[in-house]
Design an enzyme around this catalytic site. Structure first.
Site, PDB file in Angstrom:
ATOM      1  N   HIS C 147      13.228  -3.823  -2.247  1.00  0.00           N
ATOM      2  CA  HIS C 147      12.963  -3.210  -3.550  1.00  0.00           C
ATOM      3  C   HIS C 147      14.066  -3.517  -4.552  1.00  0.00           C
ATOM      4  CE1 HIS C 147      10.625  -0.978  -0.641  1.00  0.00           C
ATOM      5  NE2 HIS C 147       9.855  -0.523  -1.614  1.00  0.00           N
ATOM      6  N   ARG C 412       7.835   6.904   8.243  1.00  0.00           N
ATOM      7  CA  ARG C 412       9.104   7.003   7.518  1.00  0.00           C
ATOM      8  C   ARG C 412       9.792   8.315   7.890  1.00  0.00           C
ATOM      9  NH1 ARG C 412       4.723   6.318   4.102  1.00  0.00           N
ATOM     10  NH2 ARG C 412       4.629   4.503   2.753  1.00  0.00           N
ATOM     11  N   CYS C 547      -4.078 -17.968  22.094  1.00  0.00           N
ATOM     12  CA  CYS C 547      -2.742 -18.276  22.598  1.00  0.00           C
ATOM     13  C   CYS C 547      -2.225 -17.298  23.634  1.00  0.00           C
ATOM     14  CB  CYS C 547      -1.747 -18.415  21.445  1.00  0.00           C
ATOM     15  SG  CYS C 547      -1.416 -16.871  20.589  1.00  0.00           S
TER      16      CYS C 547
END
Lengths: 448, 123, 584
Positions: C147, C412, C547
């Site tokens: 940011h 968070r 994969c």
């Protein structure tokens, strides 16, 4: 440092489409090269150990690897005999670009890398894209919940079981009744895995009826229609899933959720043609098929310049239900690619095309090819799928400029089953602006 | 008393919906819904003794891969598929193997051989 | 007086059964609420009322477990058969009896940056991570945005650390050999009234010390981002906003720290401290107890629990989950800048924000959402969150939800004041907190690391002579990244090392050599997810469909384990549960 290999025709992909394209290109005199990213030829068929392949083409029920052998062995033989074919195994196409030849024509240059050959470029006048398809994943059908081990696409589960000899789990739930999902239900059952059930969001199975019969009913595996998996539980390994009934729009019905204990979730929720190379070369995709738009020889339709020789075949073009048709489309594309390259090499002008768009009317999912080159004449093969089951069957009419090109009756029409039509291109009237596929009820169709 | 049953023919991808009628003794009286002769044959055997070709894998040693795809050279009774499959546990084939090679003769005494459906070289 | 008023307000908001008391400068909320929502309201109400921190111990009847939730390590509850990681057999105690100058608790981006910062000095440092890899939680579950510092509230620690961290990332990324770029961020003015706010925007940016800003007219906006939808009224442009791969960055920091002498101890769950007087003497872990001089608390979503071990819980965390969606790489062709909606700028940072963020790999990332949830590691995504994200996609004409290749949730760790806690403990003499590091934590990490390292060294210096680590090598030997090589360079490399010529992941074009390197690196990748975080194998549109078996083979051969022992993300997450044809 970077070596260069020149061909007339380059085939990307060594699965069923690529193998027949390469063989047919070579038979038509082209110096042909195959670029295959795996170490063995055969593509997805290598892991399809079940039988049922080749009925249309060989009149036998072959296992997938057996079917692939019939082509791969011929390629190996042709390669050892002469210079007609070269096979680059374990080779990955890193980038594709165009190059202008001395005579002003276009050449396609592929930047490749492999363990054995290092970085090399391969170039050719004609490029055949036989890149197959990939599976939709749990994220693409927006299954929620946690991200534990034990969630597999059906093709990955098939690879683990058939090639690696690994058991994905002990108790499995299968979401989606596509053919690979059904086949994996049987395969897991026979390896001793408890298959709790197959769940299908639609109100009818997505796979062939015979697979519902011989993969589920034979072993008493329940098929739960109009039901889907809404969430996965377990932070390390799957511990269970939530399943819910859905309404007619496929939305889960609140209150219908139930928890199903399992350690494995296998998804068979659809296939998507793999067309990264085609897109990087500027080809637009048909939203209905998610493959490039082509004429009856698999040649790219949007060539503004007549000298563009990109051909597409097999599942890269649209997802086929039978490998026999994949081989057929490879053959057409390979032959056309060889003739195209020969003409360019000898400086023969490429005949102007007269591309008539094919329009699949209401009731159809799609039709391939998207264009018929009227100037080609001869026969053209059209494939189509309907968008809903017509248990009472129907009549398909191919019409152009007011004339009926072909009419065919079907006892039953179902979306999982791809249908094949052969039309006489000469029957398309001069000046026609469209070839349309129309679907009528049996009675209506007969009345005309 | 006779009976009517409906099932899907598995002989080819067309998957015809068969309607099968049997008499008191369980013998076939009539078949409809089939598009070809094979459907009738299938219906007859499906009533009397349903059979399937088993396709599976066996362990292989000495090849670049760990498993070899195989199938039964003919159909085996549906009810014995699991048993036949379990009989292959622990079997280890030695590379090289060519497609079509017989891996086991007279599997489980059923008079049917097990054959390789791919070729695997010695690595 | 202050307390009485607070109590009154609390009861009004959260019901009669809640109470508050003061504890060593912090305010502690106690009692019960019916709903999680009411518990949240109480926490926010108590914030910023002149206390050092808010400790919200209110139990919500609808989620009582949240009050006593304890961390679980990768080895917690794992049987020996589940380990699948060779040497990390449970029951071993390799740390028992050792001693370190500094222990960093937590291997997220903050803990790893601190450890690396500390490795510039000749001291012994151990970093404890409970999972099988670093960056398993918040640090790998975010949008990778560095940011600019504009969104943070002026005067907060967040604002200051963000702007400093933003400047530090560019040289740091060079040292670490990871990609970093500054596409810049645009905040779109959706109305004329919005556009009139430009002076207010500029003044806020100035207050925060943001590096540069510009006004973009509607015409300029359209020229820069032709596919932006709707009738927009220009934009506020912040050129310093950057992007990074958050997990690659964390791995690189950890590897650089390890190369410079830090011991990275994975699979290690810290469980408590032993104290003598006002000092922590030992750290207890599930792999042995060791003695320590200073402890750094960088425990992410568990930082308040760790503070509690030192009787220093003057803050508590609540978890705000964010879900992000990754769009297919083709999406990257349609947008160059980070694009945000003005709602990002609302003063209450816990309201919904988010936007469209290009990634260093060329995808567009949509998100994140913001939803408060009663749990510290709840990562299950939900349809409602995806619907929220679909609204962001509407900002760009060319993007559609059908381009989604995956979506994921992160959590968070937030304090009730919504600011970082970066300070030495006042309770014990040798503990430093780096807590409450929510957004913009990734951007701030290098600056946080500088300050926390300094605080740590100040404490350590009272008992130990500290000299610089003259052998410190800032530049990490970056792994080979084929996609960044020219054809000639690649040809030379493959001629020398053919394993770089075998492409294993076709979607992201990752070679066998790069995967082997990731397993052989100082911080070895030992699971499919760990490989994916480092080299992106399995991260593309097929999502590992092709994969997975190849990567499993490479892991098995490098780690010397059976194919069936390879895991997705450590113990208890084996991909296969057995072999066919192996039944007795």
């Amino acid at each position: 440092m970077v070596s260069r290999k020149d061909y007339d025709v380059l085939v990307v992909g060594g699965g069923p489409a690529g193998l027949s394209a390469a063989l047919s290109a070579a038979e038509n005199g082209a110096r042909t090269g195959i670029i295959e990213r795996e170490d063995r030829l055969g593509g997805i068929l290598k892991q399809c150990v079940h039988d049922g392949f080749g009925l249309v083409r060989f009149g036998e029920q072959l296992a997938g690897p057996e079917y692939a052998r019939r082509f791969a062995d011929r390629v190996v033989e042709a390669t050892s005999k002469g210079t007609v074919l070269a096979t680059h195994l374990g080779a990955f196409v890193h980038a594709a670009r165009r190059e202008t030849c001395g005579d002003g024509g276009v050449r396609y240059v592929l930047e490749c890398v492999s363990r054995d050959e290092g970085v090399f470029v391969a170039a050719a006048r004609s490029l055949v894209l036989a890149t197959g398809c990939r599976e939709r994943t749990d994220r693409q059908v927006f299954i929620h919940g946690e991200r534990p081990a034990g969630v597999f696409t059906a093709g990955l589960a098939q690879h683990l079981v058939n090639i690696e000899g690994l058991l994905p789990g002990h108790r499995a739930v299968i979401l989606g009744s596509g053919d690979i999902g059904l086949i994996m239900a049987r395969r897991l059952f026979l390896e001793g895995v408890e298959v709790e059930g197959v769940y299908e969001i639609k109100s009818e199975p997505s796979g062939l009826s015979r697979n519902v019969r011989q993969c589920l009913e034979d072993f008493g595996i329940p098929l739960n229609l109009s039901t889907t998996v809404t969430a996965v539980h377990g932070d390390r390994r799957v511990q269970g899933v939530t399943v819910a009934s859905v309404d007619r729009r496929g939305t889960p019905i609140p209150g219908s959720e139930r928890y199903v204990e399992c350690d494995t979730l296998v998804l068979s929720v659809g296939l998507i043609p793999e067309n990264e190379l085609a897109v990087s070369l500027g080809l637009a995709l048909d939203p209905a098929t998610r493959g490039p738009r082509v004429d009856q020889e698999g040649r790219m339709a949007e060539a503004e310049r007549a000298d563009e020789g990109i051909f597409v075949c097999g599942n890269a073009l649209h997802v086929n239900d039978l490998v026999d048709y994949v081989s057929e489309s490879g053959e057409q594309a390979g032959r056309a690619a060889a003739l195209f390259a020969a003409a360019r090499r000898e400086g023969v002008p490429i005949p102007e095309r007269e591309l008539i768009p094919v329009k699949a009317g209401s009731g159809f999912l799609y039709a391939v090819p998207q264009f018929i080159d009227r100037a080609r004449g001869g026969k053209a093969v059209l494939y189509f799928r309907v968008n809903a089951t017509r248990a009472e069957g129907g009549v398909v009419r191919v019409a152009s400029g007011g004339a009926t090109v072909l009419k065919k009756r079907y006892a039953v029409l179902r979306p999982p089953e791809m249908e094949r039509l052969e039309i006489d291109v000469a029957a398309v009237p001069e000046g026609a602006t469209q070839i349309s596929l129309e679907l009528a009820d049996k009675g209506e169709g007969d009345g005309r | 008393m006779g009976a009517k049953r409906k099932f899907v023919c598995v002989v080819c991808p067309r998957g015809c919906a068969l309607e099968v009628e049997t008499d008191e003794g369980g013998l076939l009286v009539g078949v409809s819904g089939n598009a070809c002769r094979r459907g009738e044959d299938y219906a007859r055997s499906e009533i009397a003794d349903p059979r399937r070709v088993l396709t599976t894998t066996v362990a292989i040693r000495g090849a670049a891969l760990r498993r070899l795809p195989v199938k039964t050279a003919g159909a085996v009774p549906l009810g014995r598929l699991v048993e036949v499959c379990r009989a292959l546990d622990g079997l280890i084939v030695e590379a090289p193997v060519a497609c079509g090679d017989v891996i086991l003769r007279d599997l489980c005494g059923l008079g049917v051989d097990l054959v390789a459906t791919d070729s695997l070289e010695r690595a | 007086m202050k307390l009485e008023k607070l109590r009154e307000g609390l009861r009004r908001i959260a019901g009669r059964d809640v109470d508050a008391r003061e504890d060593r400068g912090a305010i502690v909320l106690e009692g019960e609420t019916d709903t999680w929502e009411a518990r949240l309201a109480a926490g926010y109400f108590a914030a910023n009322r002149g206390y050092r921190g808010v400790v919200n111990d209110i139990v919500a009847a609808e989620a009582p477990w949240a009050a006593t939730e304890q961390p679980r390590g990768a080895l917690t509850g794992a049987g020996n058969g589940d380990v699948g990681n060779g040497d990390v057999a449970s029951g071993e105690h390799p740390l028992e009896g050792l001693s370190f100058d500094v222990a960093v608790v937590g291997g997220g981006v903050v803990g790893c940056a601190i450890a690396r910062e500390l490795s510039k000095w000749r001291i012994s440092v151990i970093l404890l991570e409970k999972e099988e890899d670093v960056a398993c939680h918040t640090s790998s579950r975010n949008d990778g945005m560095i940011h600019d510092g504009f969104a943070a509230k002026p005067g907060t620690r967040k604002a200051a650390y963000n702007v400093r961290g933003n400047r530090l990332w560019e040289p740091l990324a060079r040292e670490l050999g990871i990609e970093f770029s500054r596409p810049g961020s645009i905040v779109i003015y959706e109305s004329r009234a919005h556009a009139a706010l430009y002076p207010a925007f500029a003044s806020r940016a100035a207050k925060n010390g943001v590096d540069g800003w510009e006004y973009w007219s509607a015409r300029r906006l359209r020229a820069e981002e032709p596919w932006v939808t709707g009738d927009q009224h220009g934009a506020f442009f912040l050129p310093s906003a950057g992007i990074i791969s958050p997990y690659k960055a964390t791995v690189a920091l950890a590897e650089s720290a390890a190369a410079n002498g830090v011991r990275i101890s994975l699979f290690t769950l810290a469980t408590g401290f032993e104290r003598e007087g006002n000092r922590i003497t030992h750290v207890r872990t599930d792999r042995g107890n060791f003695s320590v001089k200073v402890v750094v608390n960088a425990a992410g979503n568990w930082a308040d629990v760790v503070a509690g071990w030192a009787d220093d819980r003057f803050f508590s965390l609540h978890q705000r989950r964010g879900t992000d969606m990754i769009l297919d790489v083709q999406s990257g062709d349609f947008q160059r800048h980070i694009m945000a909606k003005p709602s990002l700028l609302q003063a209450r940072t816990h309201t919904k924000g988010g936007g469209l963020v290009p990634t260093v790999e060329g995808n567009i990332l949509v998100g994140p959402t913001a939803n408060e949830l009663p749990g510290r590691e709840l990562y299950a995504t939900s349809p409602a969150e995806i619907r929220q994200l679909e609204r962001h996609i509407g900002l760009n004409l060319k993007l559609s939800p059908s381009m989604a290749i995956t979506y994921f949730a992160g959590v968070r760790p937030c304090t009730w004041e919504e600011d970082f806690v970066i300070e030495p403990s006042r309770r014990v003499a040798n503990l430093v907190h780096a807590a409450g590091i929510q957004s913009p934590g990734l951007a701030s990490a290098p600056a946080i690391a500088e300050d926390v390292a300094k605080m740590t060294l100040d404490i350590l210096g009272t008992s130990t002579r500290i000299v610089p680590n003259t052998a410190f090598r800032p530049f990490r030997e970056a792994p080979v990244d084929l996609r960044r090589l020219s054809l000639e360079e690649r040809a030379k490399l493959v001629a020398r090392r053919p394993e770089y010529g075998r492409i294993v992941c076709r979607c992201e074009e990752v070679s066998e050599g790069e995967i082997r390197d990731a397993v052989r690196a100082p911080l070895s990748a030992r699971s499919l997810d760990a490989v994916k975080r480092r080299v992106r194998a399995g991260m593309g549109r097929c999502h590992g469909g092709f994969c997975t078996p190849r990567v499993m083979e490479i892991l098995a051969s490098e780690l010397g384990v059976e194919l069936s022992e390879v895991t997705k993300k450590g113990p208890g997450s084996r991909i296969a549960l057995g072999e066919t044809k192996r039944r007795a």
